[in-house]
Design an enzyme around this catalytic site. Structure first.
Site, PDB file in Angstrom:
ATOM      1  CD  GLU A 131      47.712  51.157  29.173  1.00 47.42           C
ATOM      2  OE1 GLU A 131      47.848  52.326  28.770  1.00 47.42           O
ATOM      3  OE2 GLU A 131      47.854  50.149  28.443  1.00 47.42           O
ATOM      4  CG  HIS A 146      47.217  49.153  24.954  1.00 48.11           C
ATOM      5  ND1 HIS A 146      47.000  50.297  25.690  1.00 48.11           N
ATOM      6  CD2 HIS A 146      46.560  49.321  23.778  1.00 48.11           C
ATOM      7  CE1 HIS A 146      46.238  51.135  24.988  1.00 48.11           C
ATOM      8  NE2 HIS A 146      45.973  50.569  23.833  1.00 48.11           N
ATOM      9  CG  ASP A 189      41.918  52.305  31.305  1.00 46.99           C
ATOM     10  OD1 ASP A 189      41.337  51.379  31.888  1.00 46.99           O
ATOM     11  OD2 ASP A 189      42.387  52.199  30.146  1.00 46.99           O
ATOM     12  CG  ASP A 191      43.072  45.371  28.047  1.00 42.98           C
ATOM     13  OD1 ASP A 191      42.600  46.283  27.355  1.00 42.98           O
ATOM     14  OD2 ASP A 191      43.767  45.585  29.059  1.00 42.98           O
ATOM     15  CG  HIS A 241      46.869  46.089  30.772  1.00 41.54           C
ATOM     16  ND1 HIS A 241      45.609  46.384  31.259  1.00 41.54           N
ATOM     17  CD2 HIS A 241      47.374  45.151  31.615  1.00 41.54           C
ATOM     18  CE1 HIS A 241      45.381  45.639  32.336  1.00 41.54           C
ATOM     19  NE2 HIS A 241      46.430  44.881  32.565  1.00 41.54           N
ATOM     20  CG  ASP A 258      44.303  49.839  32.186  1.00 44.27           C
ATOM     21  OD1 ASP A 258      44.389  51.059  32.460  1.00 44.27           O
ATOM     22  OD2 ASP A 258      44.397  49.383  31.031  1.00 44.27           O
ATOM     23  CG  ASP A 280      41.515  47.394  31.489  1.00 51.06           C
ATOM     24  OD1 ASP A 280      41.091  48.422  30.947  1.00 51.06           O
ATOM     25  OD2 ASP A 280      42.574  46.832  31.169  1.00 51.06           O
TER      26      ASP A 280
HETATM   27 MN   LIG Z   1      44.059  47.512  29.977  1.00 50.85          MN
END
Ligand SMILES: [Mn+2]
Length: 299
Positions: free
Chosen positions: A271, A141, A228, A128, A101, A226, A124
């Protein structure tokens, strides 16, 4: 707002960056998304696309205390910044394939430079939003959202003051945020719709609020996705999985609503880690989510 209606010209820009993450492998994310047949599918949708290839980080570079691999990350991001800017100037929508990221610190400032005020929607599991002082790991990231909002680390933003205004920055899907990071997000004025708000209000309500916040008074919305954010049962190929995330349908609904708002100027899909994936399930999902943001519908 500049005219982004029916923006059907798309540039795909890969960046083989994994130096911002603790685990190796997300540098192969662009290949995984390409292998999901993204170009054939863009053809099916009648989208005029260009593949601008992959940016590959240099072999060596400086680290700084608290900023691991800072030199290589900033250098590669500077090339990404130029590519994203060139696409936008040519009236094309840049889609950045990460990579970890940290690459958003190259794409977001390019959008701000080109359009002026840009809202950011950051989807996300994580905030971050660390800087050098607050990051427990030094992994970059975990810092790009903070950097693009002008909250440091300054080293990540060498292009000039092309920051997103945190009042038009929205986080969606947070469920693993450090205490200090939470404080920093609040102080900056970023709107956070954690997974709890999504449970309570429903994803559709959250995304329409996010579009209002990021889109009102700005010239466009940058979407930084992202993978994730999606629950790891459905997106297993990620380095930092957090249980109980967005369902696949919630992720698609978010993309469909973002397409419909006609304000999205640029996107990162980051990611995807093929080493940790199962038969490219996560790469395929990332590809389909990109197509959905570009207008692919189920009916
Ligand atoms: Mn991220």
């Amino acid at each position: 707002m500049k005219n982004m209606k029916n923006m059907k010209k798309v540039d795909i820009i890969g960046i083989q960056m994994d130096l911002g993450a603790s685990k190796r492998g997300v540098n192969m994310g662009p290949a995984a998304i390409r292998h999901a047949d993204i170009f054939a599918k863009l053809d099916d949708m009648g989208i005029d696309w260009r593949d601008k290839g992959d940016i590959i980080p240099q072999m060596d570079g400086e680290s700084k205390p608290g900023l691991k691999h800072c030199g290589q990350i900033v250098e590669a991001n500077a090339r990404l910044y130029s590519e994203v800017l060139e696409s936008l100037k040519g009236g094309r929508m840049p889609i950045v394939l990460g990579g970890d990221h940290s690459v958003a610190a190259g794409s977001v400032p390019a959008a701000v430079r080109h359009l002026g005020a840009v809202g950011v929607i950051w989807i996300d599991a994580h905030g971050d939003f660390n800087n050098r002082q607050s990051s427990p790991s030094g992994n970059m990231h975990g810092m790009p959202f903070s950097a693009v909002c002008g909250c440091g680390p300054e080293e990540m933003m060498p292009y000039g003051p092309y920051f997103a205004d945190p009042r038009h920055a929205v986080q969606i899907g947070a469920r693993d945020v450090d205490a200090v990071e939470r404080q920093r997000l609040r102080e900056a004025g970023v709107t956070v719709f954690s997974i709890t708000e999504i449970d309570r209000m429903g994803l559709a309500h959250v995304v329409s609020r996010a579009i209002e916040i990021a889109g009102a008074g700005t010239q466009g919305i940058h979407v930084s996705f992202d993978i994730d954010a999606v629950t790891p049962d459905e997106a297993p190929g990620v380095g930092t999985p957090v249980h109980s995330g967005l369902t696949v349908r919630e992720a698609f609904l978010a993309m469909e609503m973002l397409y419909e708002c006609r304000q999205v100027c640029s996107m990162d899909m980051v990611e995807v880690n093929p080493i940790l994936d199962i038969q490219n399930k996560t790469g395929n999902l990332a590809c389909e989510l990109i197509l959905s943001l570009l207008g692919k519908t189920v009916f």
